[in-house]
Design a protein around this motif. Structure first.
Motif, PDB file in Angstrom:
ATOM      1  N   VAL A  76      -5.133   3.538  -9.013  1.00 49.86           N
ATOM      2  CA  VAL A  76      -4.038   2.789  -8.067  1.00 49.86           C
ATOM      3  C   VAL A  76      -4.230   3.235  -6.712  1.00 49.86           C
ATOM      4  O   VAL A  76      -4.201   2.350  -5.846  1.00 49.86           O
ATOM      5  N   THR A  77      -4.467   4.510  -6.443  1.00 49.81           N
ATOM      6  CA  THR A  77      -5.068   4.952  -5.032  1.00 49.81           C
ATOM      7  C   THR A  77      -6.120   4.164  -4.522  1.00 49.81           C
ATOM      8  O   THR A  77      -5.954   3.896  -3.360  1.00 49.81           O
ATOM      9  N   ALA A  78      -6.879   4.280  -5.271  1.00 47.45           N
ATOM     10  CA  ALA A  78      -8.322   3.538  -4.675  1.00 47.45           C
ATOM     11  C   ALA A  78      -8.123   2.135  -4.376  1.00 47.45           C
ATOM     12  O   ALA A  78      -8.641   1.491  -3.503  1.00 47.45           O
ATOM     13  N   TYR A  79      -7.261   1.367  -5.403  1.00 42.31           N
ATOM     14  CA  TYR A  79      -6.823  -0.092  -5.222  1.00 42.31           C
ATOM     15  C   TYR A  79      -5.858  -0.027  -3.872  1.00 42.31           C
ATOM     16  O   TYR A  79      -6.331  -1.010  -3.175  1.00 42.31           O
ATOM     17  N   ALA A  80      -5.036   0.538  -3.654  1.00 40.66           N
ATOM     18  CA  ALA A  80      -4.304   0.784  -2.436  1.00 40.66           C
ATOM     19  C   ALA A  80      -5.113   0.621  -1.234  1.00 40.66           C
ATOM     20  O   ALA A  80      -4.888   0.022  -0.211  1.00 40.66           O
ATOM     21  N   ASP A 105      -8.215  -0.098  -0.852  1.00 38.38           N
ATOM     22  CA  ASP A 105      -8.994  -1.439  -0.642  1.00 38.38           C
ATOM     23  C   ASP A 105      -8.170  -2.288  -0.045  1.00 38.38           C
ATOM     24  O   ASP A 105      -8.720  -3.014   0.565  1.00 38.38           O
ATOM     25  N   LEU A 106      -6.895  -2.412  -0.452  1.00 37.50           N
ATOM     26  CA  LEU A 106      -6.042  -3.533   0.310  1.00 37.50           C
ATOM     27  C   LEU A 106      -6.009  -3.373   1.671  1.00 37.50           C
ATOM     28  O   LEU A 106      -5.897  -4.513   2.444  1.00 37.50           O
ATOM     29  N   LEU A 107      -6.261  -2.448   2.181  1.00 36.36           N
ATOM     30  CA  LEU A 107      -6.405  -2.224   3.719  1.00 36.36           C
ATOM     31  C   LEU A 107      -7.564  -2.501   4.383  1.00 36.36           C
ATOM     32  O   LEU A 107      -7.960  -2.417   5.622  1.00 36.36           O
ATOM     33  N   GLY A 108      -8.730  -2.520   3.314  1.00 38.55           N
ATOM     34  CA  GLY A 108     -10.183  -2.921   3.901  1.00 38.55           C
ATOM     35  C   GLY A 108     -10.633  -1.781   4.478  1.00 38.55           C
ATOM     36  O   GLY A 108     -11.458  -1.587   5.188  1.00 38.55           O
ATOM     37  N   VAL A 110       0.910  -1.084   0.087  1.00 36.87           N
ATOM     38  CA  VAL A 110      -0.035   0.038  -0.109  1.00 36.87           C
ATOM     39  C   VAL A 110       0.918   1.305   0.203  1.00 36.87           C
ATOM     40  O   VAL A 110       0.589   2.215  -0.846  1.00 36.87           O
ATOM     41  N   ALA A 111       1.903   1.183   0.888  1.00 35.54           N
ATOM     42  CA  ALA A 111       2.900   2.344   0.885  1.00 35.54           C
ATOM     43  C   ALA A 111       3.327   2.507  -0.465  1.00 35.54           C
ATOM     44  O   ALA A 111       3.396   3.853  -1.021  1.00 35.54           O
ATOM     45  N   ALA A 112       3.914   1.725  -1.012  1.00 37.87           N
ATOM     46  CA  ALA A 112       4.609   1.600  -2.490  1.00 37.87           C
ATOM     47  C   ALA A 112       3.736   2.147  -3.550  1.00 37.87           C
ATOM     48  O   ALA A 112       3.818   3.159  -4.346  1.00 37.87           O
ATOM     49  N   LEU A 113       2.458   1.539  -3.442  1.00 41.45           N
ATOM     50  CA  LEU A 113       1.495   1.882  -4.471  1.00 41.45           C
ATOM     51  C   LEU A 113       0.770   3.602  -4.290  1.00 41.45           C
ATOM     52  O   LEU A 113       0.598   4.307  -5.175  1.00 41.45           O
ATOM     53  N   ARG A 114       1.055   3.817  -3.187  1.00 37.19           N
ATOM     54  CA  ARG A 114       0.401   5.341  -2.838  1.00 37.19           C
ATOM     55  C   ARG A 114       1.567   6.304  -3.141  1.00 37.19           C
ATOM     56  O   ARG A 114       1.136   7.423  -3.620  1.00 37.19           O
TER      57      ARG A 114
END
Length: 159
Positions: A150-154, A156-159, A133-137
């Motif tokens: 990509v921000t939205a998917y990141a 979502d990864l943290l739920g 998540v940090a890398a994607l952000r």
């Protein structure tokens, strides 16, 4: 850039083409010209890292920061120190160093680099999802077409 800094930059520019001991000796010679200078000590720390002697680099980075470095060397020294302590098996300290330096300065020119090293440390602590998540952000603002996605998917990864 002064003449000394130009000579240091020339050594680093050619470092990939020279044996590590030769690079180290060249930097040590230049540092000897400025033994109590924060930038020189920072360069000495960097060459110790370059040759794989992180345990020797760590106190040198700390000393350079203590003596006072201007940007960009200050930010570079914090990142390099953080990477060094990570390589020495202390990823939690890496995260603290980077957070203390960059958390309140997201506009810092080295903020994305700091995030990359934080992501590595997060992965070392077992927090691989948070690392991703940090890398994607950090990457998302550089993506013209897909940054928002990509921000939205990141997120979502943290739920």
């Amino acid at each position: 850039m002064d003449e000394w800094a130009t000579r240091v930059a020339a050594v680093w520019a050619d470092a990939g083409n020279r044996p590590e001991p030769e690079v180290e000796a060249a930097i040590e010679s230049l540092v000897a010209e400025r033994p109590d200078d924060a930038v020189a000590i920072f360069e000495l720390a960097g060459v110790r890292d370059f040759v794989g002697r992180e345990a020797e680099a760590e106190p040198l980075y700390r000393r350079a920061l203590e003596l006072g470095l201007d940007e960009p060397q200050h930010g570079q020294a914090v990142i390099q120190l953080a990477s060094t302590v990570r390589n020495l098996g202390r990823p939690d300290e890496t995260l603290a160093l980077l957070r203390d330096e960059f958390a309140e300065h997201p506009e810092h020119p080295l903020a994305d680099a700091a995030t990359a090293f934080a992501a590595l440390a997060l992965a070392d602590t077992g927090a691989e999802r948070e690392a991703l998540v940090a890398a994607l952000r950090a990457l998302a603002p550089h993506l013209r077409a897909y940054g928002r996605a990509v921000t939205a998917y990141a997120d979502d990864l943290l739920g």
